[in-house]
Design a protein around this motif. Structure first.
Motif, short mmCIF file in Angstrom:
data_model
loop_
_atom_site.label_atom_id
_atom_site.label_comp_id
_atom_site.label_asym_id
_atom_site.label_seq_id
_atom_site.Cartn_x
_atom_site.Cartn_y
_atom_site.Cartn_z
N GLU A 1 -16.93 55.95 40.59
CA GLU A 1 -16.45 57.49 40.86
C GLU A 1 -15.38 57.80 39.99
O GLU A 1 -14.22 57.41 39.72
N VAL A 2 -15.32 59.22 39.84
CA VAL A 2 -14.54 60.07 38.96
C VAL A 2 -14.50 61.28 39.79
O VAL A 2 -15.19 61.90 40.30
N ASN A 3 -13.03 61.89 39.78
CA ASN A 3 -12.71 63.00 40.40
C ASN A 3 -12.24 63.95 39.25
O ASN A 3 -10.95 63.95 39.28
N VAL A 4 -12.95 64.72 38.82
CA VAL A 4 -12.57 65.19 37.58
C VAL A 4 -13.24 66.97 37.76
O VAL A 4 -14.33 67.31 38.07
N ARG A 5 -12.48 67.85 37.53
CA ARG A 5 -12.56 69.26 37.44
C ARG A 5 -12.97 69.76 36.05
O ARG A 5 -12.25 69.11 35.21
N ILE A 6 -14.07 70.21 35.95
CA ILE A 6 -14.63 70.83 34.42
C ILE A 6 -14.37 72.17 34.25
O ILE A 6 -14.77 73.11 35.13
N LEU A 7 -13.46 72.21 33.20
CA LEU A 7 -13.37 73.78 32.50
C LEU A 7 -14.21 73.60 31.34
O LEU A 7 -13.87 72.74 30.30
N ALA A 8 -15.15 74.44 30.96
CA ALA A 8 -16.07 74.43 29.80
C ALA A 8 -15.78 75.93 28.99
O ALA A 8 -15.65 76.79 29.57
N ALA A 9 -16.16 75.73 27.85
CA ALA A 9 -16.21 77.04 27.14
C ALA A 9 -17.11 76.98 25.95
O ALA A 9 -17.56 76.11 25.52
N MET A 10 -17.34 78.10 25.44
CA MET A 10 -18.50 78.44 24.45
C MET A 10 -18.22 79.66 23.42
O MET A 10 -17.75 80.63 24.20
#
Length: 487
Positions: A298-307
């Protein structure tokens, strides 16, 4: 006097021999490794570049079977062997193996069958050495893991960031709208997709969101998806298990290292489509499985993505999976290019002058009226990053007693081209030679080259490999040009 058939055959034979010698000489000096084998897997050609990659002497290789040269390879793991069996080409395959001297090598290989009248008579492999890149990548992962362990042991942890919302400068309505959305997103745990051209400050926004969130004391890890070969990206994201492939060790990926914090994935559109599917599953399930592993964690990660391209263009051309887009695009932040926030140009210029006054220990008060006018009419294809580099370049040209940036202090693209030729509309296509002289030829050629590369990048949605192929140049050469022109 007509040439007899016998003489013609002799002449053709001599020409073929000369051509064969010239071709072998050419293949011997190019900077791509070339390994040619017959249908039995016996080496019949091995150029100097390949010898350097594999750490072998060419004299010890010719006439040797591939499995004698590389004992760690099998019928399945050897790309040359697979191509000889199947007749199907293998393109851009990462291969890690040991040579006969026990040296571990990692290369990106493209392997093609050689056929005559429908029968496979051999295979040729083109290789690029990435051993050093893999080693550096492993070192970065190890250092990140060590840093993560140390910071978790401390009560007052510091994440690897330097920007907060208070550092972001701009008064234009478009920028303020983006800033407002970013500040509101910082209060939640939702995924965020940040869009905007290169140099508009996407990572600064991502760091600011993280530092204003409840995860501020947890890790912030940024990864550019275009900076790592796709074959290595899976292990980088999800980690590896010992024995998964030759040279693999137990190592956590950046998802595990960012556990509890934020993971910023820049240029998400450059991620391989198959990896996008695996990424989507991790985002949905909150569980990650290392490459070669049998269990999930299990992982608790918030994703911020960019393009740096329009997400709708990416969807239209199947560069980005629609299900991943909708999963990431919970909050969408659009960063405008600098040309659309002209009221911020002088404000940002003053800010950078203040920064570089400290760096250079100078007392520059500002810019001349001509420079201000030039800045306001220039297209700024590199956006804020290009503006920053322009001010830094000007500081390097100032004399110690000068306190104002003049036009002659600026880089060549500002002084060699007439101002009106640098407007946003004029970046759409190369124009005829400008009427304002003097201008040296190399400067004008560079200005055209820049426009051509920029248009090609737009056409291929920012994909550097496809753009390089279309322009007929090497990927490394194109990357150098992109950096040179701040594209």
């Amino acid at each position: 006097m007509p040439i007899t058939s016998k003489k013609r055959v002799i002449a053709v034979s001599k020409l073929a021999a000369i051509w064969s010698e010239e071709l072998e000489w050419l293949l011997g000096i190019i900077n791509v490794g070339i390994h040619l084998v017959d249908k039995e897997g016996t080496t019949i050609f091995f150029n100097e570049t390949m010898a350097e990659i594999d750490g072998l002497d060419r004299r010890d290789v010719i006439g040797q079977n591939i499995f004698d040269l590389f004992p760690s390879l099998t019928n399945e793991s050897s790309t040359l062997s697979r191509v000889l069996r199947t007749g199907e080409e293998i393109v851009d395959k990462v291969q890690t193996y040991m040579n006969m001297k026990g040296k571990q090598i990692t290369s990106i290989n493209s392997t093609y069958p050689l056929c005559k009248e429908g029968d496979i008579i051999g295979a040729v492999e083109l290789a690029e050495d990435i051993t050093r890149i893999v080693q550096l990548n492993d070192q970065v992962l190890d250092l990140r893991q060590q840093l993560y362990k140390k910071t978790r042991e401390k009560k007052n942890t510091q994440n690897d960031t330097q920007y907060h919302f208070s550092d972001l400068i701009g008064e234009s309505s478009l920028f303020q709208q983006a800033l407002t959305r970013a500040k509101r997103a910082a209060r939640t745990q939702s995924s965020v997709l940040i869009c905007g051209p290169t140099g508009t400050g996407k990572e600064l926004i991502a760091q600011s969101i993280h530092n204003a969130s409840i995860r501020r004391d947890k890790p912030f890890i940024a990864q550019n998806c275009a900076a790592v070969p796709r074959e290595l990206m899976e292990g980088l994201l999800f980690g590896t298990t010992k024995g998964a492939f030759t040279g693999a060790i137990d190592r956590p990926g950046i998802f595990e290292q960012a556990d509890g914090g934020t993971l910023f994935l820049d240029e998400i559109n450059s991620l391989d489509v198959m990896l996008q599917a695996k990424l989507l599953r991790v985002l949905q399930d909150g569980r990650v499985r290392r490459v070669g592993g049998a269990s999930e964690q299990e992982v608790n990660v918030r994703i911020l993505a960019a393009m740096n391209i329009s997400p709708y263009e990416a969807l239209k051309h199947n560069i980005l999976r629609s299900d991943l887009f909708f999963r990431l695009n919970v909050v969408n932040i659009e960063l405008p290019p600098l040309i659309r926030r002209k009221e911020d140009i002088i404000l940002l210029t003053r800010h950078f002058i203040g920064k570089f006054n400290q760096t250079f220990a100078m007392k520059v008060s500002g810019i001349s009226e001509k420079v201000a006018q030039t800045f306001l009419t220039y297209a700024w294809p590199g956006n804020i990053r290009e503006l920053r580099h322009t001010i830094e370049a000007a500081f390097n040209m100032l004399e110690e007693n000068e306190e104002r940036i003049e036009l002659h202090h600026l880089p060549l693209q500002f002084t060699e081209l007439p101002t009106e030729s640098m407007s946003a509309s004029d970046t759409e296509s190369p124009k005829s030679a400008p009427s304002a002289y003097p201008m040296n030829l190399p400067g004008y050629i560079e200005s055209i080259e820049r426009v051509i590369i920029e248009e090609a990048l737009k056409h291929h949605e920012g994909n550097v490999s496809k753009t390089a192929e279309a322009l007929g140049v090497k990927r490394q050469a194109l990357q150098y040009k992109i950096k040179k022109f701040n594209l």
